[in-house]
Design a protein around this motif. Structure first.
Motif, mmCIF file in Angstrom:
data_model
loop_
_atom_site.group_PDB
_atom_site.id
_atom_site.type_symbol
_atom_site.label_atom_id
_atom_site.label_comp_id
_atom_site.label_asym_id
_atom_site.label_seq_id
_atom_site.Cartn_x
_atom_site.Cartn_y
_atom_site.Cartn_z
ATOM 1 N N PHE A 52 75.732 -39.829 -75.421
ATOM 2 C CA PHE A 52 75.773 -39.625 -73.976
ATOM 3 C C PHE A 52 75.074 -40.810 -73.322
ATOM 4 N N GLY A 53 75.571 -41.232 -72.186
ATOM 5 C CA GLY A 53 75.024 -42.397 -71.504
ATOM 6 C C GLY A 53 73.758 -42.093 -70.738
ATOM 7 N N ASN A 54 73.713 -40.906 -70.120
ATOM 8 C CA ASN A 54 72.527 -40.538 -69.360
ATOM 9 C C ASN A 54 72.408 -39.034 -69.249
ATOM 10 N N LEU A 55 71.227 -38.607 -68.856
ATOM 11 C CA LEU A 55 70.959 -37.197 -68.590
ATOM 12 C C LEU A 55 70.369 -37.098 -67.200
ATOM 13 N N THR A 56 70.774 -36.084 -66.439
ATOM 14 C CA THR A 56 70.235 -35.901 -65.100
ATOM 15 C C THR A 56 69.851 -34.447 -64.876
ATOM 16 N N ALA A 57 68.971 -34.250 -63.920
ATOM 17 C CA ALA A 57 68.583 -32.918 -63.471
ATOM 18 C C ALA A 57 68.178 -33.033 -62.013
ATOM 19 N N ASP A 58 68.510 -32.013 -61.225
ATOM 20 C CA ASP A 58 68.132 -32.047 -59.820
ATOM 21 C C ASP A 58 67.181 -30.901 -59.504
ATOM 22 N N GLY A 59 66.416 -31.070 -58.421
ATOM 23 C CA GLY A 59 65.452 -30.056 -58.042
ATOM 24 C C GLY A 59 65.111 -30.123 -56.568
ATOM 25 N N ASP A 60 64.286 -29.175 -56.140
ATOM 26 C CA ASP A 60 63.889 -29.092 -54.739
ATOM 27 C C ASP A 60 62.981 -30.241 -54.336
ATOM 28 N N ASP A 61 62.150 -30.695 -55.275
ATOM 29 C CA ASP A 61 61.288 -31.846 -55.028
ATOM 30 C C ASP A 61 61.252 -32.694 -56.302
ATOM 31 N N ALA A 62 60.580 -33.830 -56.233
ATOM 32 C CA ALA A 62 60.566 -34.755 -57.366
ATOM 33 C C ALA A 62 59.957 -34.119 -58.608
ATOM 34 N N THR A 63 58.884 -33.382 -58.433
ATOM 35 C CA THR A 63 58.213 -32.733 -59.562
ATOM 36 C C THR A 63 59.123 -31.720 -60.232
#
Length: 83
Positions: A52-63
């Motif tokens: 896999f080239g990259n992994l991502t995750a999103d959230g309400d804030d940076a932490t």
């Protein structure tokens, strides 16, 4: 008085980078940025696109995004170790 040191996002990024380097190797970067439509996005970019080239995750804030990314990386590592 408590002398506890609180974790910063820099500490979280370094830990994710170490996990990725140890188990996947050749990690280009680990970072977090704000995207207008999605919100905060944490990303790991790998040099070679073997699995896999990259992994991502999103959230309400940076932490939150960094915590979710770390959980995702650990889950993948656990799966690879079980196989």
């Amino acid at each position: 008085m408590s002398s506890e040191r609180k974790k910063t996002n820099t500490d979280r990024i370094k830990r994710i980078y170490e996990l990725c380097e140890d188990h996947f190797g050749n990690t280009l970067f680990v970072g977090v940025k704000y995207h207008k439509q999605i919100g905060w996005v944490a990303k790991v970019q790998f040099e070679d696109n073997i699995n896999f080239g990259n992994l991502t995750a999103d959230g309400d804030d940076a932490t939150d995004a960094l915590r979710k990314l770390k959980k995702r990386v650990k889950k993948i590592i656990k799966r690879y170790n079980n196989v």
